[in-house]
Design a protein around this motif. Structure first.
Motif, PDB file in Angstrom:
ATOM      1  N   GLY A   1       0.821  -1.195   0.000  1.00  0.00           N
ATOM      2  CA  GLY A   1       0.000   0.000   0.000  1.00  0.00           C
ATOM      3  C   GLY A   1       0.858   1.248   0.000  1.00  0.00           C
ATOM      4  N   SER A   2       0.211   2.396  -0.033  1.00  0.00           N
ATOM      5  CA  SER A   2       0.949   3.644  -0.146  1.00  0.00           C
ATOM      6  C   SER A   2       1.845   3.911   1.061  1.00  0.00           C
ATOM      7  CB  SER A   2      -0.010   4.807  -0.369  1.00  0.00           C
ATOM      8  OG  SER A   2      -0.903   4.922   0.714  1.00  0.00           O
ATOM      9  N   VAL A   3       1.361   3.670   2.271  1.00  0.00           N
ATOM     10  CA  VAL A   3       2.179   3.921   3.458  1.00  0.00           C
ATOM     11  C   VAL A   3       3.337   2.932   3.521  1.00  0.00           C
ATOM     12  CG1 VAL A   3       2.214   3.941   5.988  1.00  0.00           C
ATOM     13  CG2 VAL A   3       0.286   4.968   4.763  1.00  0.00           C
ATOM     14  N   SER A   4       3.050   1.652   3.378  1.00  0.00           N
ATOM     15  CA  SER A   4       4.120   0.658   3.474  1.00  0.00           C
ATOM     16  C   SER A   4       5.127   0.812   2.336  1.00  0.00           C
ATOM     17  CB  SER A   4       3.552  -0.761   3.521  1.00  0.00           C
ATOM     18  OG  SER A   4       2.719  -1.016   2.418  1.00  0.00           O
ATOM     19  N   LEU A   5       4.654   1.100   1.134  1.00  0.00           N
ATOM     20  CA  LEU A   5       5.570   1.272   0.007  1.00  0.00           C
ATOM     21  C   LEU A   5       6.487   2.475   0.231  1.00  0.00           C
ATOM     22  CD1 LEU A   5       6.540   0.409  -2.759  1.00  0.00           C
ATOM     23  CD2 LEU A   5       4.733   1.825  -3.761  1.00  0.00           C
ATOM     24  N   TYR A   6       5.921   3.571   0.706  1.00  0.00           N
ATOM     25  CA  TYR A   6       6.733   4.752   0.985  1.00  0.00           C
ATOM     26  C   TYR A   6       7.796   4.424   2.039  1.00  0.00           C
ATOM     27  CZ  TYR A   6       8.194   9.503   1.908  1.00  0.00           C
ATOM     28  OH  TYR A   6       8.951  10.634   2.045  1.00  0.00           O
ATOM     29  N   CYS A   7       7.396   3.725   3.091  1.00  0.00           N
ATOM     30  CA  CYS A   7       8.334   3.385   4.160  1.00  0.00           C
ATOM     31  C   CYS A   7       9.442   2.468   3.652  1.00  0.00           C
ATOM     32  CB  CYS A   7       7.597   2.749   5.336  1.00  0.00           C
ATOM     33  SG  CYS A   7       6.530   3.916   6.219  1.00  0.00           S
ATOM     34  N   VAL A   8       9.088   1.473   2.869  1.00  0.00           N
ATOM     35  CA  VAL A   8      10.090   0.560   2.311  1.00  0.00           C
ATOM     36  C   VAL A   8      11.080   1.321   1.438  1.00  0.00           C
ATOM     37  CG1 VAL A   8      10.414  -1.339   0.661  1.00  0.00           C
ATOM     38  CG2 VAL A   8       8.686  -1.525   2.456  1.00  0.00           C
ATOM     39  N   ALA A   9      10.578   2.271   0.664  1.00  0.00           N
ATOM     40  CA  ALA A   9      11.434   3.008  -0.266  1.00  0.00           C
ATOM     41  C   ALA A   9      12.298   4.069   0.410  1.00  0.00           C
ATOM     42  CB  ALA A   9      10.572   3.663  -1.347  1.00  0.00           C
ATOM     43  N   HIS A  10      11.839   4.630   1.532  1.00  0.00           N
ATOM     44  CA  HIS A  10      12.515   5.803   2.082  1.00  0.00           C
ATOM     45  C   HIS A  10      13.122   5.641   3.476  1.00  0.00           C
ATOM     46  CE1 HIS A  10      11.298   8.292  -1.282  1.00  0.00           C
ATOM     47  NE2 HIS A  10      10.109   7.727  -1.196  1.00  0.00           N
ATOM     48  N   ALA A  11      12.768   4.606   4.205  1.00  0.00           N
ATOM     49  CA  ALA A  11      13.309   4.449   5.563  1.00  0.00           C
ATOM     50  C   ALA A  11      14.790   4.099   5.510  1.00  0.00           C
ATOM     51  CB  ALA A  11      12.533   3.375   6.323  1.00  0.00           C
ATOM     52  N   ARG A  12      15.527   4.577   6.496  1.00  0.00           N
ATOM     53  CA  ARG A  12      16.958   4.287   6.593  1.00  0.00           C
ATOM     54  C   ARG A  12      17.229   2.937   7.240  1.00  0.00           C
ATOM     55  NH1 ARG A  12      19.611   9.966   8.656  1.00  0.00           N
ATOM     56  NH2 ARG A  12      19.046  11.180   6.824  1.00  0.00           N
ATOM     57  N   CYS A  13      16.214   2.368   7.847  1.00  0.00           N
ATOM     58  CA  CYS A  13      16.365   1.093   8.547  1.00  0.00           C
ATOM     59  C   CYS A  13      15.554   0.021   7.814  1.00  0.00           C
ATOM     60  CB  CYS A  13      15.864   1.235   9.987  1.00  0.00           C
ATOM     61  SG  CYS A  13      14.112   1.644  10.118  1.00  0.00           S
ATOM     62  N   PRO A  14      15.738  -1.250   8.174  1.00  0.00           N
ATOM     63  CA  PRO A  14      14.899  -2.295   7.597  1.00  0.00           C
ATOM     64  C   PRO A  14      13.427  -2.046   7.939  1.00  0.00           C
ATOM     65  CG  PRO A  14      16.759  -3.251   8.755  1.00  0.00           C
ATOM     66  CD  PRO A  14      16.751  -1.794   9.093  1.00  0.00           C
ATOM     67  N   VAL A  15      12.536  -2.446   7.036  1.00  0.00           N
ATOM     68  CA  VAL A  15      11.093  -2.277   7.228  1.00  0.00           C
ATOM     69  C   VAL A  15      10.422  -3.639   7.144  1.00  0.00           C
ATOM     70  CG1 VAL A  15       8.985  -1.204   6.341  1.00  0.00           C
ATOM     71  CG2 VAL A  15      11.158   0.038   6.217  1.00  0.00           C
ATOM     72  N   VAL A  16       9.587  -3.942   8.139  1.00  0.00           N
ATOM     73  CA  VAL A  16       8.785  -5.159   8.144  1.00  0.00           C
ATOM     74  C   VAL A  16       7.356  -4.752   7.814  1.00  0.00           C
ATOM     75  CG1 VAL A  16       7.827  -6.984   9.603  1.00  0.00           C
ATOM     76  CG2 VAL A  16      10.229  -6.336   9.815  1.00  0.00           C
ATOM     77  N   VAL A  17       6.766  -5.411   6.817  1.00  0.00           N
ATOM     78  CA  VAL A  17       5.391  -5.123   6.421  1.00  0.00           C
ATOM     79  C   VAL A  17       4.520  -6.303   6.838  1.00  0.00           C
ATOM     80  CG1 VAL A  17       3.836  -4.591   4.517  1.00  0.00           C
ATOM     81  CG2 VAL A  17       6.183  -3.733   4.474  1.00  0.00           C
ATOM     82  N   ALA A  18       3.623  -6.040   7.780  1.00  0.00           N
ATOM     83  CA  ALA A  18       2.738  -7.084   8.299  1.00  0.00           C
ATOM     84  C   ALA A  18       1.390  -7.009   7.599  1.00  0.00           C
ATOM     85  CB  ALA A  18       2.551  -6.903   9.802  1.00  0.00           C
ATOM     86  N   HIS A  19       0.873  -8.153   7.237  1.00  0.00           N
ATOM     87  CA  HIS A  19      -0.444  -8.250   6.629  1.00  0.00           C
ATOM     88  C   HIS A  19      -1.427  -8.794   7.654  1.00  0.00           C
ATOM     89  CE1 HIS A  19       0.920  -7.514   2.492  1.00  0.00           C
ATOM     90  NE2 HIS A  19       2.038  -8.075   2.913  1.00  0.00           N
ATOM     91  N   LYS A  20      -2.688  -8.708   7.340  1.00  0.00           N
ATOM     92  CA  LYS A  20      -3.736  -9.286   8.183  1.00  0.00           C
ATOM     93  C   LYS A  20      -3.447 -10.776   8.347  1.00  0.00           C
ATOM     94  CE  LYS A  20      -8.721  -9.788   8.162  1.00  0.00           C
ATOM     95  NZ  LYS A  20      -9.924  -9.527   7.387  1.00  0.00           N
ATOM     96  N   ALA A  21      -3.667 -11.300   9.540  1.00  0.00           N
ATOM     97  CA  ALA A  21      -3.412 -12.714   9.806  1.00  0.00           C
ATOM     98  C   ALA A  21      -4.136 -13.583   8.787  1.00  0.00           C
ATOM     99  CB  ALA A  21      -3.845 -13.075  11.220  1.00  0.00           C
ATOM    100  N   GLN A  22      -3.428 -14.501   8.180  1.00  0.00           N
ATOM    101  CA  GLN A  22      -3.997 -15.341   7.131  1.00  0.00           C
ATOM    102  C   GLN A  22      -4.775 -16.532   7.670  1.00  0.00           C
ATOM    103  OE1 GLN A  22      -3.864 -14.493   3.799  1.00  0.00           O
ATOM    104  NE2 GLN A  22      -3.101 -12.625   4.734  1.00  0.00           N
ATOM    105  N   ASP A  23      -4.503 -16.918   8.893  1.00  0.00           N
ATOM    106  CA  ASP A  23      -5.163 -18.112   9.421  1.00  0.00           C
ATOM    107  C   ASP A  23      -6.189 -17.736  10.488  1.00  0.00           C
ATOM    108  OD1 ASP A  23      -2.461 -19.253  11.599  1.00  0.00           O
ATOM    109  OD2 ASP A  23      -3.213 -17.263  11.141  1.00  0.00           O
ATOM    110  N   GLU A  24      -6.993 -16.706  10.210  1.00  0.00           N
ATOM    111  CA  GLU A  24      -8.002 -16.252  11.174  1.00  0.00           C
ATOM    112  C   GLU A  24      -9.000 -17.354  11.546  1.00  0.00           C
ATOM    113  OE1 GLU A  24      -9.429 -13.027   8.775  1.00  0.00           O
ATOM    114  OE2 GLU A  24      -8.694 -11.597  10.239  1.00  0.00           O
ATOM    115  N   ASN A  25      -9.318 -18.209  10.611  1.00  0.00           N
ATOM    116  CA  ASN A  25     -10.307 -19.252  10.876  1.00  0.00           C
ATOM    117  C   ASN A  25      -9.865 -20.210  11.977  1.00  0.00           C
ATOM    118  OD1 ASN A  25     -11.955 -18.196   8.901  1.00  0.00           O
ATOM    119  ND2 ASN A  25     -11.111 -19.523   7.311  1.00  0.00           N
ATOM    120  N   ARG A  26      -8.572 -20.331  12.154  1.00  0.00           N
ATOM    121  CA  ARG A  26      -8.058 -21.215  13.185  1.00  0.00           C
ATOM    122  C   ARG A  26      -7.763 -20.446  14.457  1.00  0.00           C
ATOM    123  NH1 ARG A  26      -3.298 -23.802  10.256  1.00  0.00           N
ATOM    124  NH2 ARG A  26      -3.663 -22.238   8.684  1.00  0.00           N
TER     125      ARG A  26
END
Length: 158
Positions: free
Chosen positions: A128-153
């Motif tokens: 997304g726009s916020v995560s993409l901007y952070c990945v492109a411009h942050a001086r440190c490593p960036v971790v991008v978390a998505h919504k939990a994929q195993d919500e049913n469990r």
């Protein structure tokens, strides 16, 4: 700026929080990482006044955007971490464009964690726009978390 705990200890993990499930996943990841590395978590929320295209705020709207943002941040941190977090957590509220605020706050951080809502048609592949901007411009490593994929469990990969 509103802060709920004392000044930042170096090093730190900065995490963007907006109350969404992906930001909760990012916060959970940040706490696990900070615990393993003996670091502090700096949870950040940023807000902007609504764009009115030169018009004044409509009559009857009396909103304290900073207070609303702080409420979202506090509720998210309290819900995710409970009353006694495993690590030291500092919270801050800033007025400004969220991606710029996050990159600025993470300039001396060891890592920046952000959520990704996947609002586009190729969710899960693109950033997304916020995560993409952070990945492109942050001086440190960036971790991008998505919504939990195993919500049913009822388990989260974070």
């Amino acid at each position: 700026m509103t802060e709920t705990q004392e000044a930042r200890d170096q090093p730190a993990v900065v995490v963007g929080v907006d109350g969404s499930e992906p930001s909760r996943s990012a916060l959970r990841w940040a706490v696990r990482y900070a615990k393993a590395m003996g670091e502090t978590v700096h949870a950040v929320i940023a807000w902007e006044p609504p764009v009115m295209f030169g018009l004044e705020m409509p009559v009857g709207i009396d909103t304290d955007f900073a207070a609303d943002a702080f409420s979202v941040l506090k509720e998210t941190v309290d819900t995710v971490l409970g009353p006694t977090p495993e690590v030291k957590v500092r919270t801050s509220v800033f007025e400004g464009y969220p991606p710029l605020v996050l990159v600025r706050e993470a300039q001396d951080a060891d890592v920046l964690a952000v959520g990704n809502r996947g609002r586009n048609t190729v969710a899960g592949i693109t950033l997304g726009s916020v995560s993409l901007y952070c990945v492109a411009h942050a001086r440190c490593p960036v971790v991008v978390a998505h919504k939990a994929q195993d919500e049913n469990r009822g388990r989260s990969p974070w």
